[in-house]
Design an enzyme around this catalytic site. Structure first.
Site, PDB file in Angstrom:
ATOM      1  CG  ASP A   5      -2.168   0.859   0.971  1.00 44.49           C
ATOM      2  OD1 ASP A   5      -2.605   0.991  -0.184  1.00 44.49           O
ATOM      3  OD2 ASP A   5      -2.678   1.408   1.949  1.00 44.49           O
TER       4      ASP A   5
ATOM      5  CB  SER B  33      -6.657   3.237  -0.494  1.00 44.65           C
ATOM      6  OG  SER B  33      -6.964   2.015  -1.104  1.00 44.65           O
TER       7      SER B  33
ATOM      8  CD  GLN C 196      -4.031   1.272  -3.535  1.00 36.73           C
ATOM      9  OE1 GLN C 196      -2.901   1.354  -3.967  1.00 36.73           O
ATOM     10  NE2 GLN C 196      -4.318   1.471  -2.272  1.00 36.73           N
TER      11      GLN C 196
END
Length: 133
Positions: A39, A63, A114
């Protein structure tokens, strides 16, 4: 056992979170570490063509989704290669996809995707000094 505790206040809040690591198998712990690590740079890939970064104070990023598919057991004692690309970043959203490989064997161990919200914000002005400081 997972746990989250929130303690809201008038103008501040505190959140505690954790995981009893002793309850995780080594494979689960490796998956958690891989997800956490992925991430850090993933969404920023979508900003590379725009010459900016999620780490700049004028960039706001969050996100929206982060999906991982684990294909093989993970050994974090070895290096992992993370290949990332971003086919689009438009309309205040960025999308990135990637693959993680075992550097020793070259085998695919995880696939990722993502999407995130990315906005430019005005630079923050310096806070005024309080008369009480």
């Amino acid at each position: 056992r997972n746990w989250i505790r929130a303690q809201p206040d008038f103008d501040a809040s505190q959140v505690s979170f954790g995981q009893d690591v002793a309850e995780l198998t080594p494979e689960q712990l490796n998956q958690v570490m891989l997800a956490f690590t992925s991430d850090f740079s993933f969404l920023g890939t979508s900003l590379l063509p725009h010459g900016t970064s999620v780490w700049k104070p004028t960039t706001q990023a969050a996100s929206l989704t982060h999906t991982m598919f684990f294909h093989r057991p993970i050994d974090l004692q070895d290096w992992i290669a993370f290949d990332m690309e971003s086919p689009i970043a438009a309309g205040a959203r960025g999308f990135a996809r990637g693959e993680m490989f075992d550097r020793r064997t070259g085998k695919l161990i995880a696939s990722l995707a993502q999407e995130g919200l990315i906005r430019q914000r005005a630079p923050r002005s310096k806070p005024k000094r309080s008369q009480f400081s």
